[in-house]
Design an enzyme around this catalytic site. Sequence first.
Site, PDB file in Angstrom:
ATOM      1  N   SER A  37       0.823  -1.210   0.000  1.00 21.19           N
ATOM      2  CA  SER A  37       0.000   0.000   0.000  1.00 21.19           C
ATOM      3  C   SER A  37       0.854   1.256   0.000  1.00 21.19           C
ATOM      4  CB  SER A  37      -0.982  -0.002   1.179  1.00 21.19           C
ATOM      5  OG  SER A  37      -0.289  -0.201   2.411  1.00 21.19           O
ATOM      6  N   GLY A  40       6.698   3.586   3.536  1.00 15.75           N
ATOM      7  CA  GLY A  40       7.032   4.216   4.807  1.00 15.75           C
ATOM      8  C   GLY A  40       6.312   3.634   6.007  1.00 15.75           C
ATOM      9  N   GLY A  41       5.288   2.808   5.761  1.00 15.27           N
ATOM     10  CA  GLY A  41       4.603   2.143   6.858  1.00 15.27           C
ATOM     11  C   GLY A  41       3.786   3.080   7.728  1.00 15.27           C
ATOM     12  N   THR A  42       3.463   2.611   8.926  1.00 15.72           N
ATOM     13  CA  THR A  42       2.590   3.345   9.835  1.00 15.72           C
ATOM     14  C   THR A  42       3.166   4.699  10.213  1.00 15.72           C
ATOM     15  OG1 THR A  42       1.631   1.318  10.746  1.00 15.72           O
ATOM     16  CG2 THR A  42       1.508   3.298  12.111  1.00 15.72           C
ATOM     17  N   CYS A  43       4.430   4.743  10.573  1.00 14.54           N
ATOM     18  CA  CYS A  43       5.027   5.987  11.077  1.00 14.54           C
ATOM     19  C   CYS A  43       4.838   7.138  10.101  1.00 14.54           C
ATOM     20  CB  CYS A  43       6.513   5.777  11.355  1.00 14.54           C
ATOM     21  SG  CYS A  43       7.382   7.273  11.852  1.00 14.54           S
ATOM     22  N   HIS A 440      22.264  26.481  32.023  1.00 10.72           N
ATOM     23  CA  HIS A 440      21.172  27.205  32.674  1.00 10.72           C
ATOM     24  C   HIS A 440      20.672  28.294  31.727  1.00 10.72           C
ATOM     25  CE1 HIS A 440      18.889  29.309  35.787  1.00 10.72           C
ATOM     26  NE2 HIS A 440      19.424  30.443  35.313  1.00 10.72           N
TER      27      HIS A 440
END
Length: 458
Positions: A37, A40-43, A440
């Site tokens: 599909s 890059g997949g889900t991420c 700081h």
Amino acid sequence: MSSEAFDAIVIGTGQSGPSLAVDLADAGQRVAIVERSHFGGTCVNNGCIPTKTLVASARVAHVVRRAAEFGIDVGGAVRADMQRIHARMKQISTASARGVEKWLGGTERVTVVRGHARFVSPREVKVGDRVLSAGRIFVNVGARAIVPAGFVGIGALTNVEMMDLAVLPEHLVVVGGSYVGLEFGQMFRRFGSRVTVIERGPRLIGREDEDVSASIRDLLVGEGIEVRTDAECLAGERRGDRIAVRVACDGVEQRVEGSHLLLAVGRRPNTDDLGVEQAGLAVDAHGHLQVGDDLRTNVPGIWATGDCNGRGAFTHTSYNDYEIVVDHVLGQGRRSVGDRHVCYGLFVDPPLGRIGMTEREARASGRRVLLGRRDMKNVGRARERSETHGFIKILVDADSEQILGAAVHGIEGDEVVHGLLDVMYAKASYRVVAESVAVHPTVSELLPTVLQSLEPLG
């Protein structure tokens, strides 16, 4: 039907798959990488990148509404333009997906195959009318959202459908009080939706310590989100243009009705249509491919990486899986899943950064444990930014002096924990941080202070 022969086959283009394919190709191997599909997949498509893009828009809306606290006059009400927010998210997500596709397509010795891959033997996978064979196969098929039977066919949304939502829900009902549900709940509340979160357990994000859970709940309730815990969600139902959840609370059945319903009750690996039986692959009760610390499955020549192996459910663990596998295939074979520490973030705002053991796990470990804690209201950077919600908590082994874990719920907490995580990987004493000089004013400058005030865990 003859098969097309390769040296390696990678199934899936999620976080570990593309890098693995390219490294193998760069080493001279002929590699087929299969994607059914979205590259890059889900991420990239419906996980980290698009959701955190939405989180960023929601944060801007939240900060602008508070502008008067900082002496800034914005001159009117703040309104979320969902069409523009959605378009920005899609542009960023799509660019990432296209980048992966272009990278793979332009790599010598990598053949990109579109379609759904299924094993037909331990050395062969079928993709449409094509049969691919290789001596090594790497499974990176990911996972998908669970849709309980009582919510099928009523128009409930998962994280996938939420990525196509370019309108503002009047009332978003979220079933599931964990990471995905809470991130979506807060962002849409900040966009202007009424939001109700329903969790069947006694508290939100139940895997966390109770103080972390309470801090997250206080944050969300303070922003106007209704939270219902101890609620057993029986089923959902469509009621005209509304959607409702039947909920049993204290034995009395009730309904929570909204304009949209998000299901965020967990994920299952995409192994049920992979042909694992034909390959002889062992899976656990949840469908995860069983692997060792080197990510090899029970079948020689087949590895599993990412969400489908049950050894981590994050983009960063999937990428680390790639690093481990490529080390065993092309390197010295010294890396192991067992070497990595738990680390993740919950990207509500302010975020939760979590590493190592929880306090509950530390208590159960039998160790002598030291605890250091500081509220964010006592952190200068948090006061300067008027974002004082949350706390820092660090756990230390009294005998080895090594850091066991930490939770930082507060401004920049997802970044602050890395200073501690690095020391954990170095197996160094907590004194390295406790005696250091930090910049700081920052949040991280309080880590030495917290570690200088350790007390025995009572």
